[in-house]
Scaffold this active site. Structure first.
Site, PDB file in Angstrom:
ATOM      1  CB  SER A 113       9.119  -5.686  -2.713  1.00 39.48           C
ATOM      2  OG  SER A 113       8.070  -5.030  -3.361  1.00 39.48           O
ATOM      3  CG  HIS A 114       7.974  -1.789  -0.675  1.00 38.59           C
ATOM      4  ND1 HIS A 114       7.508  -3.085  -0.713  1.00 38.59           N
ATOM      5  CD2 HIS A 114       7.839  -1.383   0.594  1.00 38.59           C
ATOM      6  CE1 HIS A 114       7.095  -3.437   0.490  1.00 38.59           C
ATOM      7  NE2 HIS A 114       7.286  -2.427   1.311  1.00 38.59           N
TER       8      HIS A 114
ATOM      9  CG  ASP B 167       7.480  -2.590  -6.424  1.00 37.00           C
ATOM     10  OD1 ASP B 167       7.314  -2.942  -7.598  1.00 37.00           O
ATOM     11  OD2 ASP B 167       7.376  -3.370  -5.459  1.00 37.00           O
TER      12      ASP B 167
ATOM     13  CG  ASP C 152       9.100  -6.844  -6.570  1.00 34.22           C
ATOM     14  OD1 ASP C 152       8.696  -5.711  -6.265  1.00 34.22           O
ATOM     15  OD2 ASP C 152       8.507  -7.886  -6.235  1.00 34.22           O
TER      16      ASP C 152
ATOM     17  CG  ASP D 155       5.326  -6.662  -6.912  1.00 38.38           C
ATOM     18  OD1 ASP D 155       5.815  -5.557  -6.608  1.00 38.38           O
ATOM     19  OD2 ASP D 155       5.331  -7.646  -6.149  1.00 38.38           O
ATOM     20  NE  ARG D 156       4.525  -2.665  -2.978  1.00 37.66           N
ATOM     21  CZ  ARG D 156       4.383  -2.295  -1.728  1.00 37.66           C
ATOM     22  NH1 ARG D 156       4.285  -1.021  -1.419  1.00 37.66           N
ATOM     23  NH2 ARG D 156       4.360  -3.185  -0.767  1.00 37.66           N
TER      24      ARG D 156
ATOM     25  CE  LYS E 216       2.434  -5.922  -4.865  1.00 33.85           C
ATOM     26  NZ  LYS E 216       2.677  -6.942  -3.851  1.00 33.85           N
TER      27      LYS E 216
HETATM   28  C1  VG1 Z   1       3.101  -4.844   2.120  1.00 28.89           C
HETATM   29  C2  VG1 Z   1       1.740  -4.411   1.609  1.00 28.89           C
HETATM   30  C3  VG1 Z   1       0.995  -5.593   1.026  1.00 28.89           C
HETATM   31  C4  VG1 Z   1       1.855  -6.235  -0.073  1.00 28.89           C
HETATM   32  C5  VG1 Z   1       3.211  -6.584   0.481  1.00 28.89           C
HETATM   33  C6  VG1 Z   1       4.152  -7.119  -0.585  1.00 28.89           C
HETATM   34  O1  VG1 Z   1       2.942  -5.787   3.150  1.00 28.89           O
HETATM   35  O2  VG1 Z   1       0.993  -3.822   2.642  1.00 28.89           O
HETATM   36  O3  VG1 Z   1      -0.241  -5.161   0.522  1.00 28.89           O
HETATM   37  O4  VG1 Z   1       1.237  -7.391  -0.570  1.00 28.89           O
HETATM   38  O5  VG1 Z   1       3.831  -5.429   1.056  1.00 28.89           O
HETATM   39  O6  VG1 Z   1       4.291  -6.215  -1.627  1.00 28.89           O
HETATM   40  P1  VG1 Z   1       3.012  -5.416   4.715  1.00 28.89           P
HETATM   41  O7  VG1 Z   1       2.863  -6.711   5.439  1.00 28.89           O
HETATM   42  O8  VG1 Z   1       4.319  -4.715   4.938  1.00 28.89           O
HETATM   43  O9  VG1 Z   1       1.881  -4.470   4.964  1.00 28.89           O
HETATM   44  V1  VG1 Z   1       5.744  -6.166  -2.458  1.00 28.89           V
HETATM   45  O10 VG1 Z   1       5.551  -5.118  -3.699  1.00 28.89           O
HETATM   46  O11 VG1 Z   1       6.742  -6.020  -1.217  1.00 28.89           O
HETATM   47  O12 VG1 Z   1       6.052  -7.818  -3.011  1.00 28.89           O
HETATM   48 CO    CO Z   2       7.005  -5.337  -5.038  1.00 29.31          CO
END
Ligand code: VG1
Ligand code: CO
Length: 545
Positions: A113-114, A279, A281, A283-284, A378
């Site tokens: 992801s990010h 981001d 992947d 989804d953000r 998302k």
């Molecule tokens: C973070 C965010 C959470 C989100 C998750 C996955 O998790 O706070 O809201 O669902 O990333 O997003 P954490 O446990 O680091 O706070 V993504 O775009 O990584 O699939």
């Molecule tokens: Co993501």
């Protein structure tokens, strides 16, 4: 087709976090590390045998190697057919869309992801179930338990599959379709939004946008949908080429990391009217106007209040959900609309049951995530289209839409402070201390903020009655201000402490203040109660969003 049984030794650290298993690339390159985890998935998801599966990733370093391994393991486990994105590319929302549309038994998404990518960055793997959403905790717990004693995995001996051109081929009895990553997703978007109306916004010549794909997965989606289908300005998409290391960037769409986009939107006279980013992947999303930032929690509230204007939501919003740390802005809208508002733990997997049971239509998180019942993830591009459609209908700017929302519902000043890579023992001790204080805080007053509730959040799923505990310490004040503390479940270095702070102001004459100033006292209270400087030896957070 020759299936090999490979002897392996288990790893003890393959515990999925908030969103799949996320580790450094170096971890994933350890001998049989990926194979072990994928084998554990196949051992739990026995429904994949004889079924269709979806496979793709965000294009980061190690994506294509992982895809070739998974294809050969899927063939060994009797998967009937795999749809894989061309060049191994599929955004997280596109995988969710494909699983649902083609009735797949599940899908594997390769992404961290990010988190940054490249040989020294991170990699990740997520499994989505037949509803298109992230596997629930019971599934990921079962995978983790199996991984701890795994001693063999199965893989077919075969040549690598070329992924660069659209084609159908196979390994043994398993069919493989290399598909266009965008087509099905773009069709879904056309069915949800009023594309002709957005087209006329752009063809008027009076409106321009800038979308920053951050060299991650959304580039191909954005070029096709915004530029080719909707006729946006020719330079609408920046950093649109997916790169294995995201050009060294941090593909997290917020003011700290999407600096190039922010500079474009703040550049004065010739700046575009609308800015957005997504981001790694896809989804953000971050939504901004000219010199104006839309807080993601506000974005969810604004979407809820306005969804009925859009074709996909003409029948109205059944209910909404937000994660615990997301601000209470959407609660105000739900209250006014007389619909249910659910508060869930962090992570998209908790929304799945609520969506499947038709209790909610929209949901979101403060971490730049929003989505709806159109899929079970998302969805970054969806959120951008939502805003474009809204602007086309209202003929108002991002700032005007947001300000009029605040004047009707009040403004929730909101911030998140992240302290990254702190020592795990220090983080645990900080939380032990906080938990110990839960009983004692009730009734205390800090700078006029009186504590009315303090607990360690737990959630009982209203659909399947599963209980999730220890999801974050929340402190609620009588004036609706709030502080929430939790530890990240997506980081790969030490522990990341997240502190979420919000304050509710109805008086419109106070809606133009800097967020950090408006929250300064509560920020101080949050640091004092948790003894953040004393325990972490940090006086300022690493990232403020
Ligand atoms: C973070 C965010 C959470 C989100 C998750 C996955 O998790 O706070 O809201 O669902 O990333 O997003 P954490 O446990 O680091 O706070 V993504 O775009 O990584 O699939
Ligand atoms: Co993501």
């Amino acid at each position: 087709m020759k299936i090999n049984n490979i002897v392996t030794t288990p790893y003890l650290d393959q515990k999925p976090g908030t969103s799949g298993l996320r580790k450094t690339v170096k971890d994933f390159q350890k001998r049989h590390y990926l194979e072990n985890f994928v084998q554990s998935i196949f051992n739990v998801a026995t429904e994949l045998k004889g079924s269709l599966m979806i496979l793709g990733g965000d294009g980061r370093y190690y994506n294509t190697e992982a895809i070739q391994i998974i294809l050969k393991m899927a063939a060994a486990h009797g998967v009937r057919e795999i749809m894989v994105g061309q060049n191994g590319i599929l955004s997280t929302p596109a995988v969710s869309c494909l699983i649902r549309k083609y009735k797949a038994a599940g899908g594997i998404i390769l992404s961290a992801s990010h988190n940054p990518g490249g040989p020294d960055g991170d990699f990740g793997i997520k499994f989505n179930i037949a509803n298109g959403g992230p596997a629930p905790t019971a599934f990921t717990d079962a995978v983790f338990n199996l991984s701890k004693t795994l001693d063999t995995y199965q893989i077919v001996e075969a040549d690598d599959i070329p992924l660069d051109k659209l084609q159908t081929c196979g390994i043994g009895n398993m069919n493989i379709a290399v598909i266009d990553p965008v087509n099905d997703y773009a069709k879904l978007m056309e069915s949800v939004f009023d594309f002709p109306r957005i087209q006329s916004l752009f063809s008027s010549g009076l409106f321009t946008m800038c979308f920053d794909a951050m060299h991650a997965v959304t580039g191909p989606y954005a070029h096709r949908i915004f530029e080719q289908q909707l006729g946006a300005n020719v330079d609408a998409v920046i950093n649109g080429m997916p790169l294995e290391d995201f050009a060294g960037g941090h593909p997290d769409p917020n003011l700290a990391h999407a600096k190039e986009l922010v500079a474009v939107l703040n550049s004065g006279g010739s700046a575009p009217d609308f800015g957005a980013a997504s981001d790694g992947d896809g989804d953000r999303n971050m939504i901004i106007g000219q010199r104006f930032f839309v807080n993601p929690s506000d974005s969810l509230a604004i979407m809820t209040a306005n969804a009925h204007h859009l074709p996909g939501y003409r029948l109205g919003v059944r209910g909404v959900a937000r994660s615990l740390p997301t601000s209470q802005a959407v609660d105000k809208v739900a209250q006014a609309m007389g619909i249910d508002c659910y508060e869930t733990p962090t992570g998209w997997k908790y929304f799945g049951n609520l969506l499947d049971d038709k209790r909610i239509t929209l949901c979101g998180e403060e971490s730049f995530g929003s989505g709806s019942d159109h899929i079970r993830e998302k969805d970054g591009i969806w959120a951008v289209l939502f805003w474009l459609n809204l602007i086309a209908i209202k003929q108002q700017s991002v700032e005007e839409i947001t300000r009029s929302h605040w004047s009707r519902y009040g403004r929730h000043y909101y911030t998140r402070h992240d302290y990254e890579a702190i020592d795990i023992d220090v983080a645990n001790a900080l939380f032990d201390n906080l938990r110990g204080k839960i009983q004692t805080l009730h009734g205390k007053t800090y700078f006029g903020n009186k504590v009315v509730l303090c607990d360690d959040f737990s959630y009982t799923d209203p659909v399947d009655s599963s209980i999730t505990t220890n999801q974050g310490i929340r402190i609620l004040f009588a004036n609706e201000s709030r502080i929430v503390y939790r530890l990240s479940g997506t980081g790969t270095q030490g522990a990341t402490l997240r502190v979420y702070i919000e304050r509710y102001i109805t008086d419109t004459s106070q809606h133009n203040e800097p967020t950090q100033t408006m929250l300064a006292e509560l920020i101080q209270v949050a640091a004092d109660i948790a003894q953040i400087p004393q325990r972490t030896k940090r006086t300022t957070p690493d990232v403020i969003t």
